[in-house]
Design an enzyme around this catalytic site. Structure first.
Site, PDB file in Angstrom:
ATOM      1  CE  LYS A  65     -18.692  10.281  13.168  1.00  0.00           C
ATOM      2  NZ  LYS A  65     -17.353  10.457  12.644  1.00  0.00           N
ATOM      3  CG  ASP A 101     -13.907   8.501  10.941  1.00  0.00           C
ATOM      4  OD1 ASP A 101     -14.516   8.653   9.667  1.00  0.00           O
ATOM      5  OD2 ASP A 101     -14.695   8.824  11.815  1.00  0.00           O
TER       6      ASP A 101
END
Ligand code: ATR
Length: 278
Positions: A65, A101
């Protein structure tokens, strides 16, 4: 045919193909979504060649990420706040990045407990990794006055406070029960409780009775933290909803339809989780 995928190392455990595959069928889209194991040394090469691979974009999971964030040419506000990206797409030939997220967590919290109150006490976060950063950003956007971060390694919590500003306060891991008593929301972002391993040892006696307790761990679906919060009469939010909702913006970017998180999709993923842990 439009194509997307999820990359990670390892990637076998990913449930993203199950989620996106369900939506592709449901909306009758001529598309595919696969999982691709990409070792760390090959991430840059992979992400720079999305167009050549005929990919509209991809999801990125552990441990890529931060690399995805660094490699992107355009980053939206969510990615910049978290310094990590999980959703990538091409726009005018440029590699664009978002972190969904925050969206996934806040959307599901609002859905399950629409009356949770941002001004009813501090939001308390256990853990200080990437998921914690995404959720801190969400609470700040929601207008929470104070966010308390409790982490085993205090320096990582201090880094979050430095990056996100004075509304974030750092607390020692050892005071996580006492320090969270007046919370409006308590959320676990650590891996403690995953597959039933470990305990966060939170004593819910004396907690604000309106406190919402949530976990981002979704295997098992009801974690020990959630069970003990429920035993104390508190409302809980599971981690599966965040997983399902974080997938929505990526699907919309790649396939052009904003998909719905339905009970049927949830049941499909629950069956997969339960099948694998039994
Ligand atoms: P993610 O990006 O998924 O949030 P991460 O960056 O690896 O993952 O962060 C994991 C978090 O879980 C960290 O806050 C970690 O605490 P440390 O910073 O002290 O490592 C926390 N964590 C993991 N195992 C833990 C344990 N047994 N007890 C308490 N905290 C734990």
């Amino acid at each position: 045919m439009k194509r997307a995928c999820v990359i990670g190392w390892p990637i076998e455990h990913s449930r993203s193909p199950l989620i996106h595959g369900y939506w592709l069928r449901k909306y009758g889209i001529d598309g595919s979504y696969t999982k691709v194991a990409v070792p760390p040394a090959e991430v840059a090469g992979f992400l720079r060649t999305l167009a050549e691979r005929d990919l509209a974009g991809c999801n990125v999971t552990v441990p890529h990420k931060e690399a995805a964030y660094a490699l992107a040419e355009e980053r939206d506000e969510s990615a910049r706040a978290v310094h990590a990206a999980n959703t990538l797409w091409l726009e005018d030939g440029k590699l664009c990045a978002a972190n969904t997220d925050t969206y996934g967590y806040m959307t599901y919290l609002d859905h399950v407990v629409p009356d949770w109150k941002a001004h009813d006490g501090p939001a308390c976060i256990l853990g200080a990794g990437g998921a914690a950063r995404a959720i801190v950003h969400g609470f700040l956007q929601a207008g929470v006055d104070e966010i308390r971060v409790f982490n085993r390694t205090r320096e990582r919590a201090e880094q979050i406070a430095e990056d996100f500003g004075p509304r974030v306060k750092v607390f020692d891991w050892d005071v996580r029960s006492d320090g969270a008593r007046e919370a409006c929301v308590l959320v676990n972002t650590t891996a403690v409780g995953l597959k039933g391993e470990g305990s966060l040892d939170i004593d819910f006696a004396g907690f604000n009775e309106d406190c919402v307790v949530s976990d981002i761990v979704y295997v098992p679906l009801e974690t020990e933290l959630m069970a003990s919060a429920e035993a104390a009469g508190l409302r809980t939010v599971d981690g599966l909803g965040m997983l399902l909702h974080q997938a929505v913006p990526g699907f919309a970017k790649w396939f052009g339809v904003r998909p719905q998180v339905t009970d049927e999709l949830r049941a499909l993923v629950v069956a997969d989780i339960e099948g694998k842990i039994c």
